[in-house]
Design a protein around this motif. Structure first.
Motif, short mmCIF file in Angstrom:
data_model
loop_
_atom_site.label_atom_id
_atom_site.label_comp_id
_atom_site.label_asym_id
_atom_site.label_seq_id
_atom_site.Cartn_x
_atom_site.Cartn_y
_atom_site.Cartn_z
N SER A 265 0.83 -1.21 0.00
CA SER A 265 0.00 0.00 0.00
C SER A 265 0.86 1.25 0.00
CB SER A 265 -0.93 0.00 1.21
OG SER A 265 -1.86 -1.04 1.14
N LEU A 266 1.90 1.23 0.82
CA LEU A 266 2.83 2.36 0.85
C LEU A 266 3.47 2.57 -0.51
CD1 LEU A 266 4.71 4.43 2.27
CD2 LEU A 266 6.19 2.52 2.86
N LEU A 267 3.93 1.50 -1.12
CA LEU A 267 4.62 1.60 -2.40
C LEU A 267 3.68 2.04 -3.52
CD1 LEU A 267 6.77 -1.64 -2.09
CD2 LEU A 267 7.55 0.72 -1.82
N GLU A 268 2.44 1.54 -3.47
CA GLU A 268 1.47 1.93 -4.51
C GLU A 268 1.17 3.41 -4.43
OE1 GLU A 268 -3.13 0.92 -5.87
OE2 GLU A 268 -2.17 -0.25 -4.27
N MET A 269 0.90 3.89 -3.22
CA MET A 269 0.59 5.31 -3.08
C MET A 269 1.81 6.19 -3.32
SD MET A 269 -2.53 5.49 -2.76
CE MET A 269 -3.87 4.32 -2.45
N PHE A 270 2.98 5.70 -2.93
CA PHE A 270 4.21 6.44 -3.20
C PHE A 270 4.36 6.67 -4.70
CE2 PHE A 270 8.81 6.33 -4.16
CZ PHE A 270 9.25 7.40 -3.38
N ALA A 271 4.05 5.63 -5.49
CA ALA A 271 4.19 5.73 -6.95
C ALA A 271 3.17 6.68 -7.57
CB ALA A 271 4.06 4.34 -7.57
N LYS A 272 1.97 6.74 -6.96
CA LYS A 272 0.89 7.52 -7.57
C LYS A 272 0.90 9.00 -7.19
CE LYS A 272 -2.45 3.74 -8.05
NZ LYS A 272 -3.78 3.22 -7.60
N THR A 273 1.60 9.34 -6.13
CA THR A 273 1.55 10.71 -5.66
C THR A 273 2.76 11.52 -6.13
OG1 THR A 273 2.54 9.89 -3.60
CG2 THR A 273 0.17 10.23 -3.62
N PRO A 274 2.59 12.84 -6.25
CA PRO A 274 3.68 13.69 -6.72
C PRO A 274 4.69 13.98 -5.63
CG PRO A 274 1.76 15.03 -6.27
CD PRO A 274 1.34 13.61 -6.07
N GLY A 275 5.90 14.27 -6.05
CA GLY A 275 6.94 14.68 -5.12
C GLY A 275 6.99 16.19 -5.00
N LEU A 276 7.97 16.69 -4.29
CA LEU A 276 8.11 18.13 -4.13
C LEU A 276 8.43 18.83 -5.45
CD1 LEU A 276 10.11 18.37 -0.78
CD2 LEU A 276 7.65 18.68 -1.14
N ASN A 277 8.86 18.07 -6.45
CA ASN A 277 9.11 18.66 -7.76
C ASN A 277 7.84 18.76 -8.60
OD1 ASN A 277 8.66 16.01 -8.47
ND2 ASN A 277 10.70 15.65 -9.33
N GLY A 278 6.69 18.29 -8.05
CA GLY A 278 5.43 18.38 -8.76
C GLY A 278 5.17 17.25 -9.73
#
Length: 384
Positions: A265-278
């Protein structure tokens, strides 16, 4: 130092990070059915616009701080059997506590309005987290109108507003600290969970844009919050991942799971969400610093564990360190796996996927204590 205004770019980063909170935490901790139940149990039912925010903390008042030099607090406690050697008075620690407010009565907690939240702030966050850094320097820990637990399950956008409100207090506390307390000393940033998010945002909004502050930052311990090397750290100026035990000006981060834990779940959401670079973080690397040897992607046996501290919910002394409780290894996709996951009371607050999130600091308490002091000494030696 004069108070800084939040630049438009920094506000954009804050909005991105707030969205990450809502999506990521809900996905990491609970299944969809559990999430539905928790929204019902914890998400406030009133409109955030109708909520009286109360008076903003006055950080010139000692009562607005959970810990600061010269004031009595649980952040100064020591584990049983541990003797305080020379603390480094030339270094500061700015620590931001995690979520302790579980009520659905408010979107943002009042500083002293909920007795249970206040007890958790002292008995848990100051006693077991902030105290881990008190060998490295003087601890400053602001109280702030934290986002409620339910804000992380809200789907209306009001939870985002609650997190932004909370972060405004953290910024005000840090600005006050810089202008009135720091006096040009080097400093460590540290935070866990919600506090780690605010720590990451401080890097983007205050530390990264100002070379003088970048040069004085010993390290940032962003524990229990996912950090992308390419998507988050690469968006910061001259701030990367710590690669060794005494490197300074860099970031430490990890998420603790059982030996056979499931971080999907962590990895899936990590992949789907943007980073500080947008940009989306899919295909980027989640930072995993092994707190037993301080290498990125490292592995270490239980013999390297200098001492874990059992989390006891009732007030009292900090129990003696447990040496060799567990080893740890960083997996290929960025989670930290415990090689001998502890049982008994260590599983009382275990989260879905065998996530030891609540114990991130307790598991490696004495290693963190020694490392923060070692990095502080390394900074002083290099900059005298």
């Amino acid at each position: 130092m004069a108070k800084h205004k939040t630049a438009p770019a920094a506000k954009f980063l804050l909005a991105i990070a707030a969205v990450i909170v809502l999506i990521l935490i809900a996905g990491v901790l609970f299944t969809s059915n559990q999430g539905t139940m928790l929204r019902w149990a914890f998400v406030p039912t009133h409109e955030i616009a109708s909520e009286d925010q109360g008076t903003a903390p006055d950080y010139a008042d000692e009562s607005a701080w959970a810990a600061r030099p010269g004031a009595e607090s649980q952040a100064t406690m020591l584990p049983e059997g541990v003797v305080q050697t020379m603390m480094l008075p030339e270094v500061d620690v700015f620590y931001i506590h995690p979520t302790t407010y579980m009520s659905k009565d408010r979107w943002n907690a009042e500083l002293e309005g909920d007795e249970a939240a206040v007890r958790r702030r002292g008995n848990f966050t100051m006693r077991y987290q902030a105290s881990a850094f008190n060998l490295a320097g003087q601890v400053y820990a602001p109280k702030y109108r934290q986002a409620a637990f339910g804000a992380f399950f809200d789907e209306s956008g009001q939870g985002v507003q609650a997190i932004v409100r909370a972060h405004a207090d953290v910024l005000a506390a840090f600005d006050y600290y810089l202008a009135n307390d720091n006096a040009g000393r080097p400093f460590i940033l540290a935070g866990h969970s919600q506090g780690a998010l605010h720590t990451l945002l401080l890097l983007a909004e205050r530390i990264s844009p100002i070379p003088e502050l970048r040069d004085r930052m010993v390290a940032a311990y962003i524990i229990g919050w996912p950090v992308s090397i390419e998507g988050d750290l690469a968006a910061l100026d001259d701030i990367g991942a710590c690669e060794s035990a005494k490197e300074t000006g860099c970031v430490i981060s990890y998420q603790s799971f059982s030996k056979d834990g499931d971080p999907s779940s962590l990895l899936e959401m990590f992949a789907k969400t943007p980073g500080l670079n947008g940009k989306a973080r899919a295909g980027t690397t989640m930072l995993c610093t092994n707190p037993l040897n301080w290498h990125v992607g490292g592995k270490a046996s239980r013999e390297a564990n200098l001492g874990a501290i059992e989390l006891l919910p009732d007030p009292g002394p900090i129990s003696a360190p447990i040496q060799g409780l567990t080893g740890a290894r960083c997996g290929q996709r960025g989670a930290l796996y415990l090689t001998e996951p502890p049982q008994g009371s260590w599983r009382e607050f275990l989260m879905t996927g065998e996530n030891y999130h609540g114990y991130d600091i307790n598991l490696f308490y004495m290693n963190i204590r020694a490392n923060a002091a070692a990095r502080a000494k390394a900074w002083l030696e290099a900059n005298r």
